[in-house]
Design a protein around this motif. Sequence first.
Motif, PDB file in Angstrom:
ATOM      1  N   LEU A  29       0.873  -1.172   0.000  1.00 25.97           N
ATOM      2  CA  LEU A  29       0.000   0.000   0.000  1.00 25.97           C
ATOM      3  C   LEU A  29       0.905   1.215   0.000  1.00 25.97           C
ATOM      4  N   ASN A  30       0.833   2.021  -1.039  1.00 25.34           N
ATOM      5  CA  ASN A  30       1.938   2.899  -1.409  1.00 25.34           C
ATOM      6  C   ASN A  30       1.463   4.268  -1.898  1.00 25.34           C
ATOM      7  N   TRP A  31       2.351   5.258  -1.857  1.00 24.33           N
ATOM      8  CA  TRP A  31       2.156   6.511  -2.594  1.00 24.33           C
ATOM      9  C   TRP A  31       2.580   6.266  -4.039  1.00 24.33           C
ATOM     10  N   LYS A  32       1.802   6.708  -4.984  1.00 23.44           N
ATOM     11  CA  LYS A  32       2.142   6.508  -6.395  1.00 23.44           C
ATOM     12  C   LYS A  32       3.229   7.496  -6.829  1.00 23.44           C
ATOM     13  N   GLY A  33       4.210   6.982  -7.580  1.00 26.09           N
ATOM     14  CA  GLY A  33       5.265   7.827  -8.113  1.00 26.09           C
ATOM     15  C   GLY A  33       6.235   8.337  -7.076  1.00 26.09           C
ATOM     16  N   TYR A  34       6.383   7.604  -5.987  1.00 28.39           N
ATOM     17  CA  TYR A  34       7.212   8.075  -4.876  1.00 28.39           C
ATOM     18  C   TYR A  34       8.302   7.066  -4.544  1.00 28.39           C
ATOM     19  N   GLY A  35       9.108   6.704  -5.539  1.00 26.54           N
ATOM     20  CA  GLY A  35      10.284   5.892  -5.283  1.00 26.54           C
ATOM     21  C   GLY A  35      10.023   4.419  -5.095  1.00 26.54           C
ATOM     22  N   ALA A  36       9.173   4.071  -4.159  1.00 24.93           N
ATOM     23  CA  ALA A  36       8.953   2.660  -3.846  1.00 24.93           C
ATOM     24  C   ALA A  36       8.207   1.910  -4.928  1.00 24.93           C
ATOM     25  N   ASP A  37       7.707   2.632  -5.936  1.00 19.71           N
ATOM     26  CA  ASP A  37       7.049   1.942  -7.056  1.00 19.71           C
ATOM     27  C   ASP A  37       7.779   2.175  -8.378  1.00 19.71           C
ATOM     28  N   GLU A  38       9.035   2.655  -8.303  1.00 16.76           N
ATOM     29  CA  GLU A  38       9.814   2.842  -9.533  1.00 16.76           C
ATOM     30  C   GLU A  38       9.926   1.499 -10.270  1.00 16.76           C
ATOM     31  N   PRO A  39       9.555   1.439 -11.550  1.00 19.77           N
ATOM     32  CA  PRO A  39       9.567   0.162 -12.283  1.00 19.77           C
ATOM     33  C   PRO A  39      10.918  -0.552 -12.259  1.00 19.77           C
ATOM     34  N   TRP A  40      12.004   0.202 -12.428  1.00 16.33           N
ATOM     35  CA  TRP A  40      13.331  -0.433 -12.436  1.00 16.33           C
ATOM     36  C   TRP A  40      13.677  -1.014 -11.067  1.00 16.33           C
ATOM     37  N   ALA A  41      13.214  -0.348 -10.000  1.00 16.04           N
ATOM     38  CA  ALA A  41      13.494  -0.838  -8.657  1.00 16.04           C
ATOM     39  C   ALA A  41      12.667  -2.086  -8.344  1.00 16.04           C
ATOM     40  N   MET A 278      14.347  -1.326   0.218  1.00 14.81           N
ATOM     41  CA  MET A 278      14.025   0.089   0.101  1.00 14.81           C
ATOM     42  C   MET A 278      14.916   0.983   0.952  1.00 14.81           C
ATOM     43  N   ILE A 279      15.545   0.432   1.986  1.00 12.64           N
ATOM     44  CA  ILE A 279      16.462   1.241   2.786  1.00 12.64           C
ATOM     45  C   ILE A 279      17.922   0.937   2.447  1.00 12.64           C
ATOM     46  N   ASP A 280      18.136   0.159   1.390  1.00 14.83           N
ATOM     47  CA  ASP A 280      19.495  -0.186   0.970  1.00 14.83           C
ATOM     48  C   ASP A 280      20.153   0.988   0.248  1.00 14.83           C
ATOM     49  N   PRO A 281      21.422   1.287   0.527  1.00 17.34           N
ATOM     50  CA  PRO A 281      22.110   2.399  -0.144  1.00 17.34           C
ATOM     51  C   PRO A 281      22.121   2.285  -1.659  1.00 17.34           C
ATOM     52  N   SER A 282      22.258   1.085  -2.193  1.00 14.12           N
ATOM     53  CA  SER A 282      22.338   0.936  -3.643  1.00 14.12           C
ATOM     54  C   SER A 282      21.056   1.384  -4.327  1.00 14.12           C
ATOM     55  N   PHE A 283      19.913   1.028  -3.735  1.00 12.67           N
ATOM     56  CA  PHE A 283      18.658   1.514  -4.296  1.00 12.67           C
ATOM     57  C   PHE A 283      18.575   3.026  -4.161  1.00 12.67           C
ATOM     58  N   TYR A 284      18.866   3.518  -2.966  1.00 19.05           N
ATOM     59  CA  TYR A 284      18.671   4.946  -2.707  1.00 19.05           C
ATOM     60  C   TYR A 284      19.530   5.825  -3.614  1.00 19.05           C
ATOM     61  N   VAL A 285      20.795   5.487  -3.766  1.00 17.12           N
ATOM     62  CA  VAL A 285      21.687   6.310  -4.592  1.00 17.12           C
ATOM     63  C   VAL A 285      21.215   6.319  -6.044  1.00 17.12           C
ATOM     64  N   GLN A 286      20.780   5.173  -6.547  1.00 16.03           N
ATOM     65  CA  GLN A 286      20.258   5.132  -7.913  1.00 16.03           C
ATOM     66  C   GLN A 286      18.980   5.954  -8.043  1.00 16.03           C
ATOM     67  N   TRP A 287      18.125   5.852  -7.024  1.00 17.39           N
ATOM     68  CA  TRP A 287      16.881   6.629  -7.024  1.00 17.39           C
ATOM     69  C   TRP A 287      17.186   8.123  -7.070  1.00 17.39           C
ATOM     70  N   ASN A 289      19.970   9.607  -8.015  1.00 15.85           N
ATOM     71  CA  ASN A 289      20.675   9.966  -9.245  1.00 15.85           C
ATOM     72  C   ASN A 289      19.756   9.970 -10.462  1.00 15.85           C
ATOM     73  N   LYS A 290      18.870   8.979 -10.527  1.00 15.75           N
ATOM     74  CA  LYS A 290      17.999   8.848 -11.694  1.00 15.75           C
ATOM     75  C   LYS A 290      16.798   9.784 -11.659  1.00 15.75           C
ATOM     76  N   VAL A 291      16.240   9.955 -10.476  1.00 17.69           N
ATOM     77  CA  VAL A 291      14.944  10.627 -10.370  1.00 17.69           C
ATOM     78  C   VAL A 291      14.974  11.842  -9.460  1.00 17.69           C
ATOM     79  N   GLY A 292      15.656  11.724  -8.330  1.00 19.99           N
ATOM     80  CA  GLY A 292      15.606  12.742  -7.296  1.00 19.99           C
ATOM     81  C   GLY A 292      14.808  12.207  -6.132  1.00 19.99           C
ATOM     82  N   ALA A 293      15.339  12.306  -4.915  1.00 20.58           N
ATOM     83  CA  ALA A 293      14.726  11.666  -3.768  1.00 20.58           C
ATOM     84  C   ALA A 293      14.797  12.551  -2.532  1.00 20.58           C
ATOM     85  N   PRO A 294      13.960  12.268  -1.523  1.00 16.61           N
ATOM     86  CA  PRO A 294      14.129  12.907  -0.214  1.00 16.61           C
ATOM     87  C   PRO A 294      15.418  12.378   0.432  1.00 16.61           C
ATOM     88  N   VAL A 295      15.600  12.619   1.706  1.00 14.80           N
ATOM     89  CA  VAL A 295      16.814  12.190   2.392  1.00 14.80           C
ATOM     90  C   VAL A 295      16.611  10.793   2.972  1.00 14.80           C
TER      91      VAL A 295
END
Length: 350
Positions: A29-41, A278-287, A289-295
């Motif tokens: 159960l998610n916010w749409k378009g907010y990182g956790a539903d990125e297709p590549w992720a 979702m809390i892994d650095p590899s996902f976060y840094v790509q997110w 770099n690719k899209v723009g993310a909160p902290v």
Amino acid sequence: MKTFTMLTASAVFVALAQTASLAAEVHVLNWKGYGADEPWAIAAFEKATGNTVINDFFNSEQEMLTKLRTNPGLYDVVMINAAFNDQATSEGLIEPIDASKIANYADLGADKSKSPMLNHNGKVYGVPWVWGLTSIAVNDKAFDKTPTSIQVMWDPAHKGRVVLRDDALEAMQFGAIATGQNINNIKDLDAVKAKLTSLMPQIRTFWSAENDWNQMVAANQIDVGTYWSGSAGRAKKNFKLPVTFVVPEEGAVGWLDAFSIPKGSKNVAGAEAFINYMIDPSFYVQWDNKVGAPVSANTKAVAQLPADSFNRAVLGDPKVANRIQFQAPVPDDVRQKYLQIWQELKVNVK
């Protein structure tokens, strides 16, 4: 777990995948378009763990709570603003999390992971994911110099080109900052109402989705408005829009988003794997770099960002941090009072 790439899974993920093999769907159960539903992720997570992610979306925390109440046992993971975690816990909508089964939990900042909003009676009910700000963002085309005060929203030069998010709590807290008050302990609600009333002639419209805000900037229809820090970053990086996020001298509203496991989850192991990813650095840094993310709440993830990145250079600045007021839980009676005032205010906007 030290590393995770988009191509290969770590040993931790393999173990989690084996545990979750009997129940391969993870309902989120998610916010749409907010990182956790990125297709590549999602594709990377599914490849690494063998789980299939099924997303359902909400547009407000109240809608999220309603979906949890009316669909017991349907969801395995839910994203919850930390200020709403206590309510979800007290209603029995979410269950305790075994943090020892989430490898990256150890790298979360203690100020976030130990938050009393996410921990109740010695048990973990929320894993902090990202944090950010609700403040103002400006259309660079409308300013020769980026403003530094929240009062720019009231500048007659921008009449009819100002926007606010259609959210009662956010509006009242924004008004509290504009009147020099604590967002979690508003002493003079009349002053907030008067301040927001004087803002209404400035308003073009009320927005509810990130895409709405971005489209208005792209069409050069607005000059300034309340916005989220991560959204402003995505607008600039992903869509090349002329947007600058401002942390004004008066301060900004801080929020913390976390993941929880709903009561009756049918795939707890899959939920743990999803949260860990979702809390892994590899996902976060790509997110970022690719899209723009909160902290990220993961200190190792933030440390891997460029030193001059907004999330390190600006939001990591102690002087900026001192101006942030983080949201705390709001009692239902207070929330109802805010909603009543907000509805009255909106009536006067043409």
